[in-house]
Design an enzyme around this catalytic site. Structure first.
Site, mmCIF file in Angstrom:
data_model
loop_
_atom_site.group_PDB
_atom_site.id
_atom_site.type_symbol
_atom_site.label_atom_id
_atom_site.label_comp_id
_atom_site.label_asym_id
_atom_site.label_seq_id
_atom_site.Cartn_x
_atom_site.Cartn_y
_atom_site.Cartn_z
ATOM 1 N N ARG A 119 0.837 -1.199 0.000
ATOM 2 C CA ARG A 119 0.000 0.000 0.000
ATOM 3 C C ARG A 119 0.876 1.255 0.000
ATOM 4 N NH1 ARG A 119 -2.755 0.151 6.079
ATOM 5 N NH2 ARG A 119 -0.823 -0.037 7.220
ATOM 6 N N ASN A 157 -5.138 8.170 4.264
ATOM 7 C CA ASN A 157 -5.001 7.402 5.502
ATOM 8 C C ASN A 157 -3.554 7.461 5.951
ATOM 9 O OD1 ASN A 157 -6.453 5.538 7.395
ATOM 10 N ND2 ASN A 157 -4.693 4.245 6.890
ATOM 11 N N GLU A 158 -3.353 7.901 7.164
ATOM 12 C CA GLU A 158 -1.998 7.931 7.744
ATOM 13 C C GLU A 158 -0.947 8.374 6.719
ATOM 14 O OE1 GLU A 158 -1.201 4.134 9.563
ATOM 15 O OE2 GLU A 158 -2.272 4.721 11.372
ATOM 16 N N GLU A 313 -8.181 5.249 15.358
ATOM 17 C CA GLU A 313 -7.845 3.816 15.345
ATOM 18 C C GLU A 313 -7.029 3.447 16.568
ATOM 19 O OE1 GLU A 313 -5.464 2.451 12.070
ATOM 20 O OE2 GLU A 313 -6.595 3.607 10.623
ATOM 21 N N TRP A 321 1.935 -6.401 13.343
ATOM 22 C CA TRP A 321 3.118 -5.837 12.680
ATOM 23 C C TRP A 321 4.295 -5.649 13.627
ATOM 24 C CZ3 TRP A 321 3.532 -1.352 15.354
ATOM 25 C CH2 TRP A 321 2.355 -0.725 15.773
ATOM 26 N N GLU A 361 -3.168 -8.234 6.790
ATOM 27 C CA GLU A 361 -3.441 -7.962 8.202
ATOM 28 C C GLU A 361 -4.399 -8.971 8.818
ATOM 29 O OE1 GLU A 361 -2.357 -3.366 8.711
ATOM 30 O OE2 GLU A 361 -4.364 -3.678 7.900
ATOM 31 N N LYS A 362 -4.392 -10.187 8.274
ATOM 32 C CA LYS A 362 -5.394 -11.149 8.755
ATOM 33 C C LYS A 362 -5.170 -11.570 10.205
ATOM 34 C CE LYS A 362 -3.319 -15.090 6.311
ATOM 35 N NZ LYS A 362 -2.303 -14.277 5.591
ATOM 36 N N HIS A 364 -4.324 -9.416 12.512
ATOM 37 C CA HIS A 364 -4.571 -8.233 13.356
ATOM 38 C C HIS A 364 -5.947 -8.405 13.974
ATOM 39 C CE1 HIS A 364 -5.190 -4.054 14.493
ATOM 40 N NE2 HIS A 364 -3.955 -3.762 14.112
HETATM 41 C C1 GAL Z 1 -2.821 1.631 10.814
HETATM 42 C C2 GAL Z 1 -3.558 1.733 9.484
HETATM 43 C C3 GAL Z 1 -4.601 0.650 9.348
HETATM 44 C C4 GAL Z 1 -4.052 -0.682 9.781
HETATM 45 C C5 GAL Z 1 -3.568 -0.568 11.200
HETATM 46 C C6 GAL Z 1 -3.039 -1.854 11.755
HETATM 47 O O1 GAL Z 1 -1.525 2.119 10.680
HETATM 48 O O2 GAL Z 1 -4.165 2.986 9.343
HETATM 49 O O3 GAL Z 1 -5.017 0.607 8.001
HETATM 50 O O4 GAL Z 1 -3.005 -1.035 8.941
HETATM 51 O O5 GAL Z 1 -2.531 0.368 11.251
HETATM 52 O O6 GAL Z 1 -2.522 -1.708 13.058
#
Ligand code: GAL
Length: 670
Positions: A119, A157-158, A313, A321, A361-362, A364
């Site tokens: 991304r 986003n971010e 978030e 991660w 991110e499965k 997460h």
């Molecule tokens: C943020 C991001 C999300 C997702 C999340 C996972 O940095 O905006 O899309 O990746 O982290 O922790």
């Protein structure tokens, strides 16, 4: 559609504290939506962020838009009474875009190209990317301008999470244009960058490139301007989208999610362009005190916002991660969320609604886990929903701080450039340690820029503010003269705005205010300590100097710096200016903080047992005391008021369960 708060627009919906998160229904069969909406109602979810990574679906081919699925999502949200924080979907260009415009791919300093397949694979300066993004935003804005679900725009986003700097030729040209605008002529740039050193003098703009990988240390002026430029380039991307949104929907607030103490973006410059300051915070389990970092990020966001802000978030439980992804302990989901509310958040959002079945991110966590709803996470999500509803009346109240930590992004960038006296200087970790010491005493702390109004604080802590403009030094002086208490730590005031050393002795811009004169830095080797005259010890830093016009409270008591001041105090007008010439931790740091609190008269919110966080939100006619137990023992707290969460009245004393939370509506008379 939107309320105006302090010059910022605020979403008119949801009415109470916003509760929800990223909702990515495009990852799931449409039939699941009914169930999603039923569960959202069960959990009291009242907002979701949609379409964050949907560019490839919304625009499957250049200029061809497919709105069907998003129309249905928005309609269903409207019908369910859930507010949409609708994303502009520009964070991830689709493969058709990247493969047909490979010059938009970001390039690292060493020339490595970053490919699509993940991304944010775009160069922030790319005109092609910006045009494509703006075209998409225009289309989305027109499509949903009057949609009843639309409550706020979520730009991108971010920003900069994965592409904060691109070193390609397009970026190089943009950098040159930015520099021409800043310096006007090459002579000024050569002067600012000190190019007389190492034969770096530029005789044409075309010779200037980004600080790509070099054989030896690259020019610090170039690196500092590059950091400024990179932050500004992404800000320009944001502004391009924001301008479209403001034109099409002037009443709908606009936000983009920040990332706490994120070094590449100067959020103090960004903040004025956002209606709602929103933040993403993820627990950094590698920190010594991960708990207090939540509070610090909230304090920073509140200070940027000048009032309430949104937690956009955080994670329901583990992320995926970090090398080792720790699940949250039972109760932690609720407590951690309410920490943010205590620090001024009027919204609690998670990434993401449903834990993904596929994709990067499965593993997460999600609000709805893989295992379904007969789970710890889901029970806590629903408990949190009930709690946040019970806290509705807190919305809009503010957190007042008597103390502040002074921080500037450009100083951070400059302080940590290479080839400095010590590679161990880590501004964020030093901010964290001062913040922790104040947190441990329940002293609420803002995190402000040296350009902000400082006069409302009784105590200012200035950790390692290396780069300092004359006006900033004058502001700190005026602050102390009028009665403030100031602590400045080593390696502050050293350089001017071009990162040129201020001559005549350190700490340069602050020499007069602090009354100290330093001739040489004596940083310590890793793990080294230096004895101090009060039998404590410093780490990381020491220096050779003298106090010209300050009281020496503690001096170095070892080695070449023996007798040089380690801690000084100078009375200036009605206030006092302290200088700390070494790095303290643990009990020594705490002892100094106690002294500063006594001297400044800053009061804690509450004297509570260690590990119990106390923060107050208030308005003209109400006061709410947030109590958060970060220990695994029950804690007895002396406090009174009606607990909005349990519905129980506390009269003088409250037993806070391990990891537990209470929010007391106090008697407004106090
Ligand atoms: C943020 C991001 C999300 C997702 C999340 C996972 O940095 O905006 O899309 O990746 O982290 O922790």
């Amino acid at each position: 559609m939107a309320d105006q708060t302090d010059g910022r627009r605020w979403p008119a919906r949801p009415a109470g504290i916003a509760f929800g998160g990223d909702y990515n229904p495009e990852q799931w069969p449409e039939e699941l939506r009914k169930e999603d909406l039923r569960l959202m109602a069960e959990a009291h979810v009242n907002f979701v962020t949609v379409a964050v990574f949907s560019w490839a679906l919304l625009e499957p081919a250049p200029g061809i838009f497919d709105w069907g699925w998003l129309d249905r999502v928005m309609d269903d949200l409207a019908e369910a009474g859930i507010a949409a924080d609708l994303a502009t979907a520009t964070a991830s260009p689709p493969p058709w875009f990247s493969s047909s415009n490979p010059e938009t791919l970001p390039i690292r300093a060493d020339g490595t190209k970053l490919w699509w397949g993940s991304r944010q694979a775009f160069c922030p300066s790319s005109p092609l990317y910006r045009q494509a993004a703006v075209r998409l935003v225009e289309a989305i804005a027109n499509r949903y301008a009057t949609h009843p679900a639309l409550a706020m725009w979520h730009v991108h986003n971010e920003y900069g999470c994965h592409n904060a700097a691109c070193f390609c030729d397009i970026s190089a040209a943009a950098f040159r244009a930015w520099l021409e605008e800043r310096y006007g002529d090459l002579a000024s740039l050569n002067e600012a960058w000190g190019t007389a050193f190492w034969s770096q003098r530029y005789s044409s703009w075309e010779q200037i490139i980004p600080p790509r990988t070099t054989g030896a240390i690259s020019n610090p002026g170039q690196q500092l301007d590059w950091a400024r430029f990179c932050s500004d380039e992404l800000l320009a991307c944001y502004l391009a989208e924001m301008t479209v949104l403001r034109r099409v929907t002037p009443d709908v607030p606009v936000t983009t999610n920040m990332m706490s103490l994120f070094k590449p973006l100067d959020y103090q410059r960004w903040a004025r362009h956002l209606d709602v300051i929103s933040n993403d915070h993820y627990r950094l389990n590698f920190l010594e005190r991960p708990d207090t970092d939540l509070s610090l990020s909230g304090d920073l966001m509140r200070s940027l916002a000048g009032g309430p802000w949104w937690l956009m978030e955080h994670s329901p439980s583990a992320v995926n991660w970090q090398p080792y992804n720790l699940a949250k302990a039972p109760g932690q989901l609720v407590r951690d969320s309410i920490v943010h509310v205590a620090r001024g958040a009027d919204a609690v959002g998670f990434f993401q609604w449903r834990a993904s079945q596929a994709g990067a991110e499965k593993y997460h966590s999600g609000m709805v886990p893989h295992a379904g709803v007969d789970t710890k996470v889901w029970r806590e999500v629903t408990a949190l929903g009930r709690h946040l509803e019970a806290l509705s009346e807190v919305k809009g109240t503010v957190v007042e701080a008597q103390a502040a930590i002074v921080h500037s992004w450009e100083s951070w960038w400059a302080a940590e450039l290479g080839a400095h006296p010590s590679a161990a200087l880590d501004v964020a970790s030093h901010i964290r340690s001062w913040h922790c010491a104040l947190w441990d005493r329940n002293v609420t702390t803002d995190v402000v820029s040296p350009d902000d109004d400082l006069s409302r604080y009784r105590l200012l802590i200035v950790p390692n503010l290396y780069l300092m403009h004359d006006e900033q030094a004058a502001k700190l002086t005026a602050y102390v003269e009028r009665g403030g208490t100031l602590l400045v730590t080593y390696f502050s005031g050293i350089a001017d705005g071009h990162d040129h050393v201020r001559l005549g002795g350190y700490p340069g811009a602050l020499r007069e205010l602090l009354g100290v004169w330093v001739e040489e830095f004596y940083p310590l080797a890793p793990g080294g300590t230096v004895q101090l005259s009060d039998s404590s010890a410093g780490t990381l830093w020491s220096e050779l100097g003298r106090a010209d016009d300050a009281e020496v409270l503690v001096s170095f008591a070892e080695g070449a710096v023996t007798g040089s001041p380690a801690l000084t105090r100078r009375q200036v007008g009605a206030g006092s200016a302290f200088y700390l010439a070494t790095h303290l931790s643990g009990a020594h740091l705490n002892a100094l903080v106690s002294r500063l609190l006594d001297e400044s008269g800053v009061e804690p919110v509450l004297r509570a047992p260690q590990g119990v966080e106390a923060v107050r939100r208030s308005s003209e006619d109400a006061r709410y005391l947030f109590l958060l137990n970060h220990t695994d023992q029950e804690q007895d707290v002396e406090a009174s008021g009606f607990d909005l969460l349990s519905g129980v009245q506390a009269s003088g004393r409250l037993a806070l369960a391990p990891g537990g939370v209470a929010v007391l509506r106090e008697d407004p008379a106090g």
